[in-house]
Design a protein around this motif. Sequence first.
Motif, PDB file in Angstrom:
ATOM      1  N   PHE A   1      -1.142   1.736  -2.064  1.00 39.63           N
ATOM      2  CA  PHE A   1      -0.518   2.029  -0.771  1.00 39.63           C
ATOM      3  C   PHE A   1      -0.767   3.487  -0.416  1.00 39.63           C
ATOM      4  N   HIS A   2      -1.172   3.746   0.824  1.00 42.80           N
ATOM      5  CA  HIS A   2      -1.411   5.111   1.307  1.00 42.80           C
ATOM      6  C   HIS A   2      -0.145   5.606   2.004  1.00 42.80           C
ATOM      7  N   ALA A   3       0.859   5.992   1.223  1.00 44.60           N
ATOM      8  CA  ALA A   3       2.185   6.318   1.772  1.00 44.60           C
ATOM      9  C   ALA A   3       2.135   7.513   2.708  1.00 44.60           C
ATOM     10  N   GLU A   4       1.440   8.571   2.306  1.00 45.57           N
ATOM     11  CA  GLU A   4       1.393   9.785   3.131  1.00 45.57           C
ATOM     12  C   GLU A   4       0.638   9.527   4.425  1.00 45.57           C
ATOM     13  N   LEU A   5      -0.472   8.808   4.331  1.00 39.97           N
ATOM     14  CA  LEU A   5      -1.255   8.476   5.517  1.00 39.97           C
ATOM     15  C   LEU A   5      -0.448   7.606   6.478  1.00 39.97           C
ATOM     16  N   ALA A   6       0.349   6.709   5.915  1.00 41.48           N
ATOM     17  CA  ALA A   6       1.149   5.788   6.729  1.00 41.48           C
ATOM     18  C   ALA A   6       2.373   6.454   7.339  1.00 41.48           C
ATOM     19  N   GLN A   7       2.768   7.608   6.791  1.00 41.72           N
ATOM     20  CA  GLN A   7       4.015   8.268   7.200  1.00 41.72           C
ATOM     21  C   GLN A   7       5.203   7.325   6.976  1.00 41.72           C
ATOM     22  N   ALA A   8       5.164   6.650   5.838  1.00 40.96           N
ATOM     23  CA  ALA A   8       6.204   5.692   5.471  1.00 40.96           C
ATOM     24  C   ALA A   8       7.345   6.408   4.759  1.00 40.96           C
ATOM     25  N   PRO A   9       8.531   5.810   4.749  1.00 38.02           N
ATOM     26  CA  PRO A   9       9.660   6.414   4.044  1.00 38.02           C
ATOM     27  C   PRO A   9       9.486   6.296   2.536  1.00 38.02           C
ATOM     28  N   PRO A  10      10.154   7.147   1.767  1.00 39.83           N
ATOM     29  CA  PRO A  10      10.097   7.022   0.303  1.00 39.83           C
ATOM     30  C   PRO A  10      10.838   5.773  -0.162  1.00 39.83           C
ATOM     31  N   GLY A  11      10.579   5.388  -1.391  1.00 35.17           N
ATOM     32  CA  GLY A  11      11.334   4.303  -1.996  1.00 35.17           C
ATOM     33  C   GLY A  11      10.731   2.925  -1.840  1.00 35.17           C
ATOM     34  N   GLY A  12       9.545   2.830  -1.260  1.00 32.71           N
ATOM     35  CA  GLY A  12       8.930   1.519  -1.095  1.00 32.71           C
ATOM     36  C   GLY A  12       8.222   1.051  -2.354  1.00 32.71           C
ATOM     37  N   GLU A  13       8.128  -0.251  -2.503  1.00 31.62           N
ATOM     38  CA  GLU A  13       7.353  -0.861  -3.581  1.00 31.62           C
ATOM     39  C   GLU A  13       6.290  -1.757  -2.956  1.00 31.62           C
ATOM     40  N   LEU A  14       5.066  -1.627  -3.426  1.00 32.23           N
ATOM     41  CA  LEU A  14       3.967  -2.462  -2.957  1.00 32.23           C
ATOM     42  C   LEU A  14       3.558  -3.385  -4.094  1.00 32.23           C
ATOM     43  N   LEU A  15       3.593  -4.686  -3.834  1.00 31.09           N
ATOM     44  CA  LEU A  15       3.461  -5.689  -4.873  1.00 31.09           C
ATOM     45  C   LEU A  15       2.347  -6.669  -4.561  1.00 31.09           C
ATOM     46  N   TRP A  16       1.741  -7.195  -5.611  1.00 25.12           N
ATOM     47  CA  TRP A  16       0.815  -8.308  -5.457  1.00 25.12           C
ATOM     48  C   TRP A  16       1.578  -9.614  -5.628  1.00 25.12           C
ATOM     49  N   ARG A  17       1.297 -10.577  -4.767  1.00 25.45           N
ATOM     50  CA  ARG A  17       1.831 -11.926  -4.914  1.00 25.45           C
ATOM     51  C   ARG A  17       0.671 -12.911  -4.771  1.00 25.45           C
ATOM     52  N   THR A  18       0.694 -13.967  -5.560  1.00 21.93           N
ATOM     53  CA  THR A  18      -0.321 -15.005  -5.447  1.00 21.93           C
ATOM     54  C   THR A  18       0.317 -16.241  -4.829  1.00 21.93           C
ATOM     55  N   THR A  19      -0.313 -16.757  -3.784  1.00 27.92           N
ATOM     56  CA  THR A  19       0.234 -17.904  -3.062  1.00 27.92           C
ATOM     57  C   THR A  19       0.038 -19.192  -3.850  1.00 27.92           C
ATOM     58  N   SER A  20       0.652 -20.248  -3.352  1.00 29.81           N
ATOM     59  CA  SER A  20       0.535 -21.549  -4.012  1.00 29.81           C
ATOM     60  C   SER A  20      -0.892 -22.078  -3.992  1.00 29.81           C
ATOM     61  N   ASP A  21      -1.729 -21.579  -3.060  1.00 31.05           N
ATOM     62  CA  ASP A  21      -3.131 -22.008  -3.034  1.00 31.05           C
ATOM     63  C   ASP A  21      -4.073 -20.942  -3.587  1.00 31.05           C
ATOM     64  N   GLY A  22      -3.519 -19.968  -4.327  1.00 37.97           N
ATOM     65  CA  GLY A  22      -4.344 -19.051  -5.101  1.00 37.97           C
ATOM     66  C   GLY A  22      -4.856 -17.819  -4.393  1.00 37.97           C
ATOM     67  N   VAL A  23      -4.283 -17.445  -3.258  1.00 36.63           N
ATOM     68  CA  VAL A  23      -4.703 -16.249  -2.528  1.00 36.63           C
ATOM     69  C   VAL A  23      -3.799 -15.076  -2.934  1.00 36.63           C
ATOM     70  N   ARG A  24      -4.415 -13.948  -3.262  1.00 38.18           N
ATOM     71  CA  ARG A  24      -3.629 -12.762  -3.621  1.00 38.18           C
ATOM     72  C   ARG A  24      -3.281 -11.967  -2.371  1.00 38.18           C
ATOM     73  N   LEU A  25      -1.981 -11.709  -2.195  1.00 37.47           N
ATOM     74  CA  LEU A  25      -1.465 -11.006  -1.038  1.00 37.47           C
ATOM     75  C   LEU A  25      -0.803  -9.703  -1.472  1.00 37.47           C
ATOM     76  N   ARG A  26      -0.755  -8.753  -0.528  1.00 35.47           N
ATOM     77  CA  ARG A  26       0.018  -7.525  -0.744  1.00 35.47           C
ATOM     78  C   ARG A  26       1.294  -7.597   0.080  1.00 35.47           C
ATOM     79  N   VAL A  27       2.421  -7.362  -0.574  1.00 25.93           N
ATOM     80  CA  VAL A  27       3.729  -7.351   0.074  1.00 25.93           C
ATOM     81  C   VAL A  27       4.366  -5.989  -0.165  1.00 25.93           C
ATOM     82  N   GLY A  28       4.978  -5.423   0.874  1.00 22.53           N
ATOM     83  CA  GLY A  28       5.692  -4.149   0.755  1.00 22.53           C
ATOM     84  C   GLY A  28       7.183  -4.361   0.967  1.00 22.53           C
ATOM     85  N   ILE A  29       8.010  -3.719   0.133  1.00 22.36           N
ATOM     86  CA  ILE A  29       9.459  -3.851   0.269  1.00 22.36           C
ATOM     87  C   ILE A  29      10.122  -2.477   0.201  1.00 22.36           C
TER      88      ILE A  29
END
Length: 310
Positions: free
Chosen positions: A6-34
């Motif tokens: 995650f490019h936090a500084e470039l995004a100007q995002a708030p601190p404290g975020g987590e960027l996670l990989w999730r794999t879908t039921s059909d095998g696609v890897r996704l990026r999720v931010g929380i």
Amino acid sequence: MTAAPFHAELAQAPPGGELLWRTTSDGVRLRVGIWKPPEAKGTILLLPGRTEFIEKYGRVISTLVDAEFAVSIIDWRGQGYSDRLTDDIALGHVGSFSDYQIDLKAMVDATQEAGFPQPWHVVSHSMGGNIALRALIDGLDVKSTVFSAPMWGIHIPVSKRLAASVLPTLARVSGKELEYLPGTSQTSYLLENGFENNLLTSDNDHFVYLSELSQTAPELALGGPSIHWFAQAQAECSALFQAPRPDVPVHTFYGTEEGIVEPNAIRKMHENWPSSTLTVISDARHELMMEAPLPRQTFLDKALEFLDAG
């Protein structure tokens, strides 16, 4: 769940975020931010549009977190750092629009596992609004939903509508469904059109911000859609009109200068929808959350007031 880049500084995002990989039921890897502030009064599922990626919403996430909401956001399949679906990684493509519901399920699961607080709401933009409406129809359990310039129809100039209507069939017959939609290319919309010709935002500050994201992290950018994506999008828009309107409080916004999605389709969708409110914002283009200060603040104030009331 493992950490994703995650490019936090470039995004100007708030601190404290987590960027996670999730794999879908059909095998696609996704990026999720929380993002989960300690005293969050609820959770927003933030659903981006076509070509978009999590970094693009850094400023928006900051606003939502400042308003004491937890936020979950996704890179849809074929976009951002999620798995691209063709050898040409610049091509916007999906097998079926129903595949995006699989992505949303993975996002919801990740958000639930992180223990995000109720009530849950949706804030969606453009293609994200198409995906969100289908999810609401299918029973997504949220308290309220905000639609920003939802893609319930694609704006096509009158002079090109006949060609657009036959293009998907011709492409399928000729085996050209994975070619770029005519008028688009591998180059991202922002870099191809420049500020003076863009239909996204009238605000130069946000245009520079978005352009720098695409230039500094070009692997996140996306070019035009495939003809197959266009056909799938058109079919899903038609199907949504045939479906019953969900009995969920919704507030929809679009700008008077909208030129990406079809305003007539948005207005038509709101006919006979008792739980809906429609607001048109003056002097705003497609990107309401990334517009000039006045229309942007108008959208944010009204959207947050609606979410708080829900």
